[in-house]
Motif scaffolding. Structure first.
Motif, short mmCIF file in Angstrom:
data_model
loop_
_atom_site.label_atom_id
_atom_site.label_comp_id
_atom_site.label_asym_id
_atom_site.label_seq_id
_atom_site.Cartn_x
_atom_site.Cartn_y
_atom_site.Cartn_z
N GLY A 32 -15.84 -7.42 -0.31
CA GLY A 32 -15.14 -5.99 -0.34
C GLY A 32 -13.86 -5.94 -0.65
N GLU A 33 -13.26 -7.00 -0.47
CA GLU A 33 -11.93 -7.29 -0.79
C GLU A 33 -11.64 -8.06 -2.12
OE1 GLU A 33 -9.54 -5.84 0.89
OE2 GLU A 33 -10.85 -5.17 2.68
N ALA A 34 -12.53 -8.39 -3.01
CA ALA A 34 -12.67 -9.32 -3.81
C ALA A 34 -11.33 -8.89 -4.99
CB ALA A 34 -13.74 -9.24 -4.73
N SER A 77 -2.27 -3.23 -5.61
CA SER A 77 -2.48 -2.46 -4.57
C SER A 77 -1.51 -2.78 -3.35
CB SER A 77 -3.94 -2.31 -3.99
OG SER A 77 -4.28 -3.43 -3.55
N GLY A 78 -0.74 -3.80 -3.45
CA GLY A 78 0.06 -4.05 -2.06
C GLY A 78 1.26 -3.45 -2.21
N TYR A 79 2.02 -3.97 -1.45
CA TYR A 79 3.42 -3.59 -0.96
C TYR A 79 4.38 -4.53 -0.62
CZ TYR A 79 2.47 -3.82 3.93
OH TYR A 79 2.19 -4.25 5.19
N PRO A 80 5.71 -4.49 -0.84
CA PRO A 80 6.39 -3.41 -1.07
C PRO A 80 6.84 -3.07 -2.52
CG PRO A 80 8.02 -5.08 -0.45
CD PRO A 80 6.54 -5.69 -0.25
N VAL A 89 7.60 -14.72 2.53
CA VAL A 89 7.75 -13.44 3.40
C VAL A 89 7.95 -12.33 2.72
CG1 VAL A 89 9.27 -12.63 5.25
CG2 VAL A 89 9.05 -15.03 5.20
N ARG A 90 8.45 -12.27 1.63
CA ARG A 90 8.68 -11.06 0.83
C ARG A 90 7.35 -10.70 0.01
NH1 ARG A 90 12.80 -12.56 -2.52
NH2 ARG A 90 14.46 -11.46 -1.36
N ASN A 91 6.50 -11.67 -0.18
CA ASN A 91 5.40 -11.07 -1.11
C ASN A 91 4.02 -11.22 -0.32
OD1 ASN A 91 7.01 -10.48 -3.47
ND2 ASN A 91 7.54 -12.73 -3.48
N HIS A 92 3.83 -11.58 0.75
CA HIS A 92 2.46 -11.77 1.39
C HIS A 92 1.79 -10.56 1.60
CE1 HIS A 92 4.62 -10.41 5.07
NE2 HIS A 92 3.71 -10.29 5.56
N HIS A 93 2.16 -9.38 1.51
CA HIS A 93 1.36 -8.21 1.51
C HIS A 93 1.18 -7.76 -0.09
CE1 HIS A 93 0.49 -7.18 5.38
NE2 HIS A 93 1.54 -7.48 5.95
#
Length: 400
Positions: free
Chosen positions: A301-303, A252-255, A242-246
């Protein structure tokens, strides 16, 4: 959603999907308006199916009361007039559909309670997600096909269910141990749980979010972590998902802007499938992509944002043209992918539904694109994946 009232243990299916041996427990109209003498009966023949279809569009079956019928479980050919083809083992399909329905109800109940200010009932979700993982271990292609063609209703709930299945499919392909698979699927189902604590619904906005709105949406990660950590008995691996899925592989991700292997592997998997499922789902602000378009974008594109080896393994796990996908061949024929060729991902097995003029075949047939067939002199390949319903071809007619 089904027009039939929900009942414990029953599965709502289109009447045309009935098979001999199934037990019809409920129908979508009063029994008195039909010629059926009993309010509940076993389907004895394809003639029974045709009669039921004259009066009903949808029925509920009781998988626990199914009886054995003679003949093979998997049919390979069907006459057009019967309008039915069983592509999955009946017992698997019935059990899997029942558990998908159960998981859908559990997710709606748990997330609904959160929206009303309640706490997170993780055990209820765990008990609903675990059977999905077991079905994935048993037959990942079949399970992926079922969730792909059953997409309906509220995006948040459906997305959570599909995330659980996609993550289990990839985790199984990678050879993760059973304990990790359970934590992965549960965590993937919870990645957007923090959305229930926002005071507005960003998923319903028909336009792209502004920079300010996007910043507010990013709060769902911290809100979700709080909900999960406050719930008793949650495994730390679930919290990490949950904490790191983005977080993204290129930083380039968050948080927290984590990069590479600093992102836990289960979170890398969840982040990838979370993005994939969003891409293949129609949303208010964006049309859906086909699976082929989505994986192509993930690869090209997202490689840099996702670990390339992980994307490659995901493509191998689901196939470039996944089971259940509607495809058009270079011959102009249209069909549904019914099985993968592990060594030749561009050459699946396809059940042909429409001829080159887009006319429905009187008798459907399954062709292996990796082989020449007596009816096709030239080599066949998939020209394009189509959206479900294209040219009137609906996968649920054959899989459910």
């Amino acid at each position: 959603m089904s027009s039939l009232p929900a009942a414990e243990g029953l599965i709502a299916i289109p009447a045309r999907a009935l098979k001999p041996g199934m037990y019809v427990a409920a129908i979508d109209r009063p029994w008195s308006e039909t010629p059926f003498a009993l309010q509940g009966f076993h389907v004895q023949s394809t003639e029974d199916v045709a009669l039921i279809c004259r009066y009903c569009n949808e029925v509920s079956i009781d998988p626990a009361r199914r009886v054995a019928v003679s003949g093979p479980v998997r049919q390979k050919r069907v006459n057009r007039d019967s309008n039915s083809l069983e592509l999955l083992p009946a017992e698997f399909a019935a059990a899997a559909n029942a558990d998908i329905d159960s998981a859908d109800r559990a997710i709606r109940k748990v997330f609904g309670q959160l929206k009303r200010g309640g706490g997170l009932e993780v055990r209820a979700l765990q008990s609903a997600v675990d059977p999905l993982v077991k079905h994935v271990v048993q037959d990942s292609n079949a399970m992926a096909a079922l969730v792909r063609i059953r997409r309906h209703g509220d995006y948040l709930y459906n997305h959570s269910l599909c995330n659980a299945v996609w993550s289990a499919v990839l985790g199984r392909h990678l050879g993760l141990p059973a304990e990790d698979l359970g934590c992965l699927a549960l965590g993937a189902s919870l990645v957007d749980v923090g959305m229930t604590r926002l005071d507005w619904d960003p998923l319903a906005k028909p336009a792209t979010l502004s920079a300010g709105e996007m910043e507010a949406v990013r709060r769902h990660v911290d809100l979700g972590v709080t909900l999960v950590t406050d719930a008793p008995g949650v495994d730390q691996r679930v919290v990490d998902v949950v904490r790191n899925h983005h977080e993204r592989f290129d930083g380039s991700g968050y948080p927290h802007g984590l990069a590479g292997h600093d992102i836990p592997i289960l979170a890398r998997i969840a982040g990838l499938v979370d993005t994939y499922d969003a891409m293949i789902t129609k949303r208010p602000h964006a049309p859906s992509r086909t699976s082929f378009e989505a994986v192509q974008e993930l690869w090209d594109g997202e490689a840099s944002r996702f670990q390339r080896e992980l994307v490659e393994q995901f493509i191998q796990a689901i196939g470039l043209f996944p089971t259940g996908a509607v495809v058009e061949l270079n011959s102009g024929e249209v069909g549904i992918v019914v099985a993968q060729n592990e060594s030749r991902r561009l050459k699946p097995r396809v059940m042909l539904i429409l001829d080159s003029q887009k006319r429905r075949y009187r008798e459907f047939k399954v062709v292996d694109l990796s082989e020449r067939t007596p009816t096709h002199d030239a080599e066949l390949w998939v020209r394009a994946e189509l959206h479900p319903g294209a040219h009137g071809v609906h996968p649920d007619e054959f899989f459910l």
